[in-house]
Design an enzyme around this catalytic site. Structure first.
Site, PDB file in Angstrom:
ATOM      1  N   GLY A 107       0.865  -1.174   0.000  1.00 15.48           N
ATOM      2  CA  GLY A 107       0.000   0.000   0.000  1.00 15.48           C
ATOM      3  C   GLY A 107       0.905   1.228   0.000  1.00 15.48           C
ATOM      4  CB  ALA A 108       1.008   4.217  -2.204  1.00 14.93           C
ATOM      5  NE  ARG A 135       5.515  -3.241  -4.538  1.00 17.93           N
ATOM      6  CZ  ARG A 135       4.206  -3.425  -4.337  1.00 17.93           C
ATOM      7  NH1 ARG A 135       3.696  -3.325  -3.132  1.00 17.93           N
ATOM      8  NH2 ARG A 135       3.401  -3.683  -5.354  1.00 17.93           N
ATOM      9  CD  GLN A 160      -2.881  -6.963  -3.530  1.00 15.60           C
ATOM     10  OE1 GLN A 160      -3.551  -7.637  -4.294  1.00 15.60           O
ATOM     11  NE2 GLN A 160      -1.730  -6.438  -3.884  1.00 15.60           N
ATOM     12  CG  ASP A 178       0.117   2.168  -5.840  1.00 19.07           C
ATOM     13  OD1 ASP A 178      -1.064   1.830  -6.078  1.00 19.07           O
ATOM     14  OD2 ASP A 178       0.779   1.722  -4.891  1.00 19.07           O
ATOM     15  CG  ASN A 201      -5.014   2.013  -7.569  1.00 21.92           C
ATOM     16  OD1 ASN A 201      -4.318   2.192  -6.574  1.00 21.92           O
ATOM     17  ND2 ASN A 201      -6.132   1.311  -7.506  1.00 21.92           N
ATOM     18  CE  LYS A 202      -1.956  -4.036  -6.716  1.00 21.28           C
ATOM     19  NZ  LYS A 202      -0.552  -4.454  -7.016  1.00 21.28           N
TER      20      LYS A 202
HETATM   21  O1  MRU Z   1       0.697  -3.866  -4.663  1.00 20.82           O
HETATM   22  P1  MRU Z   1       0.054  -3.191  -3.492  1.00 20.82           P
HETATM   23  O2  MRU Z   1      -0.764  -4.088  -2.645  1.00 20.82           O
HETATM   24  O3  MRU Z   1       1.049  -2.381  -2.694  1.00 20.82           O
HETATM   25  O4  MRU Z   1      -0.912  -2.160  -4.201  1.00 20.82           O
HETATM   26  C1  MRU Z   1      -1.702  -1.318  -3.427  1.00 20.82           C
HETATM   27  C2  MRU Z   1      -2.617  -0.509  -4.239  1.00 20.82           C
HETATM   28  O5  MRU Z   1      -2.627  -0.548  -5.440  1.00 20.82           O
HETATM   29  C3  MRU Z   1      -3.428   0.447  -3.519  1.00 20.82           C
HETATM   30  O6  MRU Z   1      -4.607   0.650  -4.210  1.00 20.82           O
HETATM   31  C4  MRU Z   1      -2.596   1.703  -3.472  1.00 20.82           C
HETATM   32  O7  MRU Z   1      -1.404   1.571  -2.785  1.00 20.82           O
HETATM   33  C5  MRU Z   1      -3.223   2.939  -3.179  1.00 20.82           C
HETATM   34  S1  MRU Z   1      -4.110   3.196  -1.706  1.00 20.82           S
HETATM   35  C6  MRU Z   1      -3.262   2.778  -0.387  1.00 20.82           C
END
Ligand code: MRU
Length: 345
Positions: free
Chosen positions: A45-46, A87, A193, A234, A244-245
């Protein structure tokens, strides 16, 4: 419950790989293990990985035996680069490490005091994260109405930050305000997730929800069941394109096709004004085992070729608004984000 904290020289974080089956904390004492915990997604999570990188810098500062200010700064610059590389899409990593380095470079004090300064700045990043997520939750909750069914992607709850979260923080806040809402939780392949973390978090808070396969999202949008889409970010480019994801883009396009508003929620630390558009955002490519296996069980034939981009970009035209701790930003994003970021300065 904090996702992670630094106390007495030790970083304590929830090992998110073990959820929802077990709540296990790990204790980390060196920056190398912080790097590993980010890369292997014990923490993810960012905003959460931004705070983790800050704590990594603090651990490196505590353990540094640099005798001069220059040597200390050079060492922290190297650590900062290493942590940022773990990352590449989430800009919060670089934002946190640069914020600490800028503070150190600007202070003309002895090495011993520089160490304290790094620790204090890392703690400030974590504390501020909670406070600004709370503000974002208020802004985002104001966009949610009684009776809404909200489609949510990935995990953006307390676990994705130090606490509170981004998009899910808004949803939880709307529920706390007594609004009758329902959440459709995308499972979010390949790492699930949504199924593992978001479903667990919403159940903790008693928010009514239904877990769906990612492929079911279009059905709920077409039938008029989903009335809003919420997700995090992100990295956001200066024109409002949002990384984003993986899967967020597809969701936004189908939502637009069905006149369903799409909101992306992030702190201003996720906005990267140095990039003109989403095409410039680096996209992390992760290991093939995330796609060929589910929970450690192989589902694809041996030797198959795999692509595994962890994020995609939603072009700004598909977003109804961007929610930050500074307020709700509407199109034209290029102009309005600039204003928000200038205010933040
Ligand atoms: O790969 P992750 O689990 O770190 O990805 C997280 C996401 O894509 C979230 O949507 C993102 O970090 C934004 S909100 C906290």
């Amino acid at each position: 419950m904090r996702t992670l904290e630094l106390r007495d020289g030790v970083v304590r974080m929830i090992d998110q790989r073990k959820l929802p089956h077990k709540v296990v904390y790990v204790e980390i004492r060196d920056y190398e293990t912080i790097g590993r915990s980010i890369k292997e997604m014990w923490v993810r999570g960012a905003p959460a990985i931004g705070a983790a990188a800050g704590f990594g810098m603090a651990l490196a500062a505590m353990q540094s035996d640099a005798a001069t200010r220059d040597a200390f700064i050079a060492e922290l610059e190297r650590v900062g680069k290493e942590l940022y590389a773990t990352r590449p899409t989430a800009v919060n990593l670089g934002w946190a490490t640069s914020r600490i380095l800028n503070k150190v470079r600007a202070a003309n004090v002895a090495v011993r005091d520089l160490r304290e300064l790094v620790i204090a700045e890392a703690q400030a990043i974590a504390e501020e994260d909670v406070a600004l997520n709370q503000r974002m939750a208020e802004f985002g909750a104001s966009l949610i109405n009684d009776g809404d069914t909200i489609l949510h992607h990935c995990n953006t709850g307390p676990l994705a930050a130090v606490d509170v979260g981004t998009a899910l923080g808004c949803i939880i806040q709307a529920h706390r305000q007594g609004k009758k809402i329902h959440v459709l939780v995308d499972e979010t392949r390949p790492r699930l997730q949504g199924a593992r973390l978001t479903a667990w978090e919403l159940m903790q808070y008693g928010v009514p929800m239904t877990l769906i396969a990612d492929n079911a999202a279009g059905h709920y949008l077409y039938r008029g069941i989903a009335t809003k889409v919420f997700y995090g970010a992100d990295r956001v480019a200066a024109n409002g394109d949002v990384a984003n994801k993986i899967g967020s883009y597809k969701l936004a396009v189908v939502a637009r096709e069905n006149n369903v508003p799409v909101y992306s929620v992030m702190p201003t630390s996720t906005i990267d004004m140095s990039l003109a558009s989403g095409l410039e955002i680096p996209i992390e490519e992760r290991g093939e085992e995330e796609v060929t296996t589910i929970d450690g069980v192989r589902v694809a034939p041996e030797g198959v070729r795999v692509g595994n981009p962890a994020f995609d970009v939603t072009p700004n035209k598909y977003l109804t608004a961007i929610v930050t701790e500074r307020g709700i930003v509407y199109p034209p994003f290029e102009e309005n984000l600039l204003r928000v970021m200038d205010d933040a300065e």
